[in-house]
Write a protein that holds these residues in place. Sequence first.
Motif, short mmCIF file in Angstrom:
data_model
loop_
_atom_site.label_atom_id
_atom_site.label_comp_id
_atom_site.label_asym_id
_atom_site.label_seq_id
_atom_site.Cartn_x
_atom_site.Cartn_y
_atom_site.Cartn_z
N PHE A 121 71.43 78.92 58.82
CA PHE A 121 71.83 77.62 59.34
C PHE A 121 70.61 76.72 59.12
CE2 PHE A 121 71.34 74.60 63.00
CZ PHE A 121 72.71 73.83 62.92
N ARG A 122 70.86 75.35 58.73
CA ARG A 122 69.88 74.31 58.54
C ARG A 122 70.47 73.18 59.21
NH1 ARG A 122 65.51 73.49 54.97
NH2 ARG A 122 64.91 71.36 54.92
N ALA A 123 69.68 72.62 60.34
CA ALA A 123 70.26 71.48 61.06
C ALA A 123 70.22 70.20 60.23
CB ALA A 123 69.63 71.40 62.34
N PRO A 124 71.06 69.61 60.24
CA PRO A 124 71.29 68.13 59.22
C PRO A 124 70.07 67.35 60.08
CG PRO A 124 73.25 68.81 60.07
CD PRO A 124 72.64 69.71 60.76
N ALA A 125 69.85 66.57 59.28
CA ALA A 125 68.72 65.50 59.56
C ALA A 125 69.01 64.52 60.89
CB ALA A 125 68.30 64.45 58.39
N GLY A 126 70.18 64.26 61.09
CA GLY A 126 70.54 63.57 62.34
C GLY A 126 70.18 64.16 63.75
N THR A 127 70.02 65.61 63.79
CA THR A 127 69.73 66.15 64.87
C THR A 127 68.31 65.89 65.39
OG1 THR A 127 69.08 68.23 63.88
CG2 THR A 127 71.30 68.15 64.61
N THR A 128 67.49 65.47 64.44
CA THR A 128 66.04 65.14 64.84
C THR A 128 65.92 63.88 65.58
OG1 THR A 128 65.86 63.88 62.69
CG2 THR A 128 65.23 66.34 62.69
N ALA A 129 66.71 63.04 65.69
CA ALA A 129 66.81 61.76 66.24
C ALA A 129 66.48 62.07 67.72
CB ALA A 129 68.06 61.05 66.07
N VAL A 130 67.32 63.04 68.32
CA VAL A 130 67.02 63.18 69.97
C VAL A 130 65.93 64.00 70.08
CG1 VAL A 130 68.19 64.20 71.93
CG2 VAL A 130 69.69 63.37 70.02
N SER A 131 65.34 64.90 69.23
CA SER A 131 63.97 65.66 69.53
C SER A 131 63.06 64.42 69.41
CB SER A 131 64.10 66.78 68.48
OG SER A 131 63.97 66.12 67.18
#
Length: 218
Positions: A121-131
């Motif tokens: 699994f590789r998280a899409p770039a969009g998930t980094t916005a919340v982090s």
Amino acid sequence: MTGTGGTGPKSPRERYRAQVRAEIKQHAWEQIATAGASALSLNAIAKRMGVSGPALYRYYAGRDELITELVTDAYRSLADTLRPAAEQGADLAALAHTVRAWALADPQRYFLVYGTPVPGFRAPAGTTAVSDEIMAMLLDACAALPAAEPAAPFAAHLAERWERAGGHPAPPAALHRALSFWTRVHGVLSLELAGHFTGMGFDPAQLFAAELADLLSR
């Protein structure tokens, strides 16, 4: 009038879809708690819900899309937990204890985002916005502390990688402190939540507090 952009009233069909997706995620969290994220299976969830596997794929295209949403939800939960404290001026220690309380409340949620990566699994770039929101709150708290310049080689590295801080106005010294804080907090939390302190005869909460005191004294 029904809304299609997410701001207006939802149609019965949209509400039903949202309910089914929420139920799928609930079963997914139960699976993760039982067997870990690597064992997550849409077909197993479909069986628990009494529907066919293909029926479930109308709501999630595959395992990775479901995990992505779970990861995003977990980050959002932590950001929403930290924000009230940060807005009230909580210092770095208070934010750390807020993170610990959040992690202890749901260890599997914590491990999904800060534990061993899910194979394949590789998280899409969009998930980094919340982090990034979470790190921004930590940087704000670190910037409010007395400056302590990092060692020269690491200062140069920070200057080279400054864009990774998302343009936050905090100086490299504050970023260094935030990174040190984040790694030590997660180091202690990961060991505690994985049960590695069991039987060692001390209170993990006191170890956590001692690590914070040491970090903040530097």
